[in-house]
Design a protein around this motif. Structure first.
Motif, PDB file in Angstrom:
ATOM      1  N   VAL A  23      49.936  47.324  78.842  1.00 26.89           N
ATOM      2  CA  VAL A  23      50.211  48.610  79.498  1.00 26.89           C
ATOM      3  C   VAL A  23      49.412  49.726  78.835  1.00 26.89           C
ATOM      4  CG1 VAL A  23      51.993  50.329  79.995  1.00 26.89           C
ATOM      5  CG2 VAL A  23      52.494  47.888  80.262  1.00 26.89           C
ATOM      6  N   ALA A  24      49.435  49.756  77.502  1.00 30.86           N
ATOM      7  CA  ALA A  24      48.686  50.779  76.778  1.00 30.86           C
ATOM      8  C   ALA A  24      47.186  50.612  76.995  1.00 30.86           C
ATOM      9  CB  ALA A  24      49.017  50.720  75.293  1.00 30.86           C
ATOM     10  N   ARG A  26      45.722  49.411  79.710  1.00 36.80           N
ATOM     11  CA  ARG A  26      45.425  49.941  81.048  1.00 36.80           C
ATOM     12  C   ARG A  26      45.340  51.461  81.010  1.00 36.80           C
ATOM     13  NH1 ARG A  26      49.584  46.117  82.595  1.00 36.80           N
ATOM     14  NH2 ARG A  26      48.740  44.326  83.751  1.00 36.80           N
ATOM     15  N   TRP A  27      46.271  52.085  80.306  1.00 35.65           N
ATOM     16  CA  TRP A  27      46.265  53.550  80.176  1.00 35.65           C
ATOM     17  C   TRP A  27      44.972  54.027  79.528  1.00 35.65           C
ATOM     18  CZ3 TRP A  27      45.962  56.299  75.554  1.00 35.65           C
ATOM     19  CH2 TRP A  27      46.110  57.688  75.666  1.00 35.65           C
ATOM     20  N   GLU A  30      42.163  53.938  81.987  1.00 40.14           N
ATOM     21  CA  GLU A  30      42.282  55.042  82.940  1.00 40.14           C
ATOM     22  C   GLU A  30      41.814  56.356  82.313  1.00 40.14           C
ATOM     23  OE1 GLU A  30      46.320  55.101  84.179  1.00 40.14           O
ATOM     24  OE2 GLU A  30      46.188  53.217  85.317  1.00 40.14           O
ATOM     25  N   MET A  31      42.191  56.579  81.070  1.00 36.52           N
ATOM     26  CA  MET A  31      41.776  57.795  80.374  1.00 36.52           C
ATOM     27  C   MET A  31      40.269  57.783  80.117  1.00 36.52           C
ATOM     28  SD  MET A  31      44.347  59.797  79.987  1.00 36.52           S
ATOM     29  CE  MET A  31      43.797  60.918  78.688  1.00 36.52           C
TER      30      MET A  31
END
Length: 235
Positions: A23-24, A26-27, A30-31
């Motif tokens: 999850v981190a 993927r974040w 995205e960033m």
């Protein structure tokens, strides 16, 4: 405020790999594509592929790996076109030319804000291409592994064939062990920037050997599922 760069992204992703935090990761991707304006390199893409494989997020992993295949093919075509008898002109909105690239080596790579003329051969080009090939092979193996665990044998075999072809390319090329930079570090290990050339070359040889061993393990596993004799070549 300070903005993250490629080293910060890869350091964060190494932490994600060690914690198993997809999850981190993927974040962070995205960033990278929005607020940070960072182009992920092979190290980053392999880290995400590994996490997606461990999470058995097969659909997302397949899309990620196939996108990297297409990007690699487009990049190779662009380089070939730039070095042809009739190279295309620079884009009309191209920024100023990068003086480091023109001199034969820009350590920022795809994250440089200046124009890179692909007709200019780089001093570490062979090493960078070997790194990119190995990175794609690593992602293909992660896809093959996830596919095998989920019973998607056809997908797993196809990805394994892709990986073995890429590893054969690297071996035939000689590996390009003379390179440097972030992309030359271990996929999930240390930063690599402080290593000497000999240590970096040894790490690359070890990394490629491990990829080849993983391909052999997957081949035996998929061969057993298909009812082949152990050690027989995968059809």
């Amino acid at each position: 405020p300070l903005r993250a760069d490629i080293r910060a992204l890869n350091t964060f992703l190494r932490g994600c790999v060690r914690c198993g935090d997809a999850v981190a990761a993927r974040w962070a991707f995205e960033m990278a594509g929005s607020a940070w304006r960072v182009v992920p390199d092979g190290v980053a893409h392999v880290a995400l592929a590994r996490l997606l494989s461990q999470s058995l997020a097969l659909k997302e992993l397949r899309a990620h790996v196939e996108a990297r295949r297409e990007e690699r093919e487009e990049r190779l075509k662009a380089v070939a076109a730039a070095r042809s008898a009739s190279p295309p002109p620079p884009p009309a909105d191209a920024p100023l030319a990068c003086s480091f690239w023109a001199a034969g080596r820009c350590e920022r790579g795809a994250n440089c804000r200046f124009y890179h003329d692909l007709s200019v051969v780089q001093l570490d080009e062979a090493a960078e291409e070997a790194d990119a090939t190995d990175a794609q092979a690593a992602m293909e193996l992660h896809l093959s592994h996830a596919g095998a665990l989920l019973g998607k044998d056809a997908l797993a075999r196809d990805a394994l064939r892709q990986a073995r072809r890429l590893l054969a390319e690297s071996s035939a090329r000689g590996g390009g062990e003379a390179g440097g930079g972030e992309a030359g570090s271990e996929w999930v290990g240390g930063g690599g920037g402080e290593w000497g050339g000999e240590e970096r070359a040894e790490a690359k040889v070890f990394r490629r050997a491990e990829l080849q061993r993983e391909a052999q393990r997957l081949s035996r596993s998929l061969g057993a599922v298909a009812g082949q004799q152990p050690g027989a070549p995968l059809r």
